[in-house]
Design a protein around this motif. Structure first.
Motif, PDB file in Angstrom:
ATOM      1  N   PRO A 238       0.837  -1.204   0.000  1.00  0.00           N
ATOM      2  CA  PRO A 238       0.000   0.000   0.000  1.00  0.00           C
ATOM      3  C   PRO A 238       0.872   1.254   0.000  1.00  0.00           C
ATOM      4  N   PRO A 239       0.322   2.377  -0.439  1.00  0.00           N
ATOM      5  CA  PRO A 239       1.084   3.625  -0.402  1.00  0.00           C
ATOM      6  C   PRO A 239       1.533   3.935   1.023  1.00  0.00           C
TER       7      PRO A 239
ATOM      8  N   GLY B 158       4.731   6.821  -2.249  1.00  0.00           N
ATOM      9  CA  GLY B 158       5.438   5.692  -2.837  1.00  0.00           C
ATOM     10  C   GLY B 158       4.934   4.368  -2.309  1.00  0.00           C
ATOM     11  N   ARG B 159       5.259   3.312  -3.065  1.00  0.00           N
ATOM     12  CA  ARG B 159       4.840   1.961  -2.717  1.00  0.00           C
ATOM     13  C   ARG B 159       6.042   1.035  -2.798  1.00  0.00           C
ATOM     14  N   ARG B 160       6.256   0.245  -1.768  1.00  0.00           N
ATOM     15  CA  ARG B 160       7.368  -0.707  -1.749  1.00  0.00           C
ATOM     16  C   ARG B 160       7.062  -1.846  -2.713  1.00  0.00           C
ATOM     17  N   VAL B 161       8.073  -2.265  -3.447  1.00  0.00           N
ATOM     18  CA  VAL B 161       7.934  -3.348  -4.415  1.00  0.00           C
ATOM     19  C   VAL B 161       8.840  -4.497  -3.984  1.00  0.00           C
ATOM     20  N   ARG B 162       8.253  -5.693  -3.893  1.00  0.00           N
ATOM     21  CA  ARG B 162       8.996  -6.898  -3.533  1.00  0.00           C
ATOM     22  C   ARG B 162       8.845  -7.944  -4.629  1.00  0.00           C
TER      23      ARG B 162
ATOM     24  N   HIS C   3       0.661  -8.680  -7.233  1.00  0.00           N
ATOM     25  CA  HIS C   3      -0.382  -8.550  -6.207  1.00  0.00           C
ATOM     26  C   HIS C   3      -0.323  -7.126  -5.646  1.00  0.00           C
ATOM     27  N   TRP C   4      -1.378  -6.372  -5.875  1.00  0.00           N
ATOM     28  CA  TRP C   4      -1.463  -4.986  -5.411  1.00  0.00           C
ATOM     29  C   TRP C   4      -2.181  -4.961  -4.071  1.00  0.00           C
ATOM     30  N   LYS C   5      -1.517  -4.439  -3.050  1.00  0.00           N
ATOM     31  CA  LYS C   5      -2.133  -4.308  -1.730  1.00  0.00           C
ATOM     32  C   LYS C   5      -2.483  -2.840  -1.499  1.00  0.00           C
ATOM     33  N   GLY C   6      -3.644  -2.593  -0.941  1.00  0.00           N
ATOM     34  CA  GLY C   6      -4.030  -1.221  -0.626  1.00  0.00           C
ATOM     35  C   GLY C   6      -4.419  -0.404  -1.834  1.00  0.00           C
ATOM     36  N   GLY C   7      -4.871  -1.051  -2.893  1.00  0.00           N
ATOM     37  CA  GLY C   7      -5.287  -0.354  -4.104  1.00  0.00           C
ATOM     38  C   GLY C   7      -4.485  -0.812  -5.302  1.00  0.00           C
ATOM     39  N   GLY C   8      -5.077  -0.680  -6.469  1.00  0.00           N
ATOM     40  CA  GLY C   8      -4.450  -1.121  -7.700  1.00  0.00           C
ATOM     41  C   GLY C   8      -3.439  -0.131  -8.248  1.00  0.00           C
TER      42      GLY C   8
END
Length: 78
Positions: free
Chosen positions: A11-12, A17-21, A60-65
């Protein structure tokens, strides 16, 4: 056919920003789709592009697309 590694976009954050794993490993912080593309390419996913990021099933988008880049403002009633 080789299964793609799981990609998770968190999630933002409160600061943006959004962390990407990928496969549990943090690649970095993205502020745009282009940032995610760059992070995935740096991880060896040379075929990554904005269309793939926005539509593929292994992300997989968490907290919104892919359209969500900030947290909703929490407005409290006084």
């Amino acid at each position: 056919m080789v299964e793609p590694l799981p990609v998770v976009v968190s999630p933002p954050s409160m600061t943006g920003g959004r962390r990407v794993r990928v496969d549990g490993q943090i690649l970095g912080l993205a502020h745009t789709i282009a940032d995610i593309v760059a992070l995935l390419r740096s991880a060896g996913m040379d075929e990554a592009d904005s269309y793939l990021v926005e539509t593929c099933m292994f992300i997989h988008w968490k907290g919104g697309g892919p359209e969500v880049w900030s947290r909703p403002v929490n407005v409290s009633k006084a």
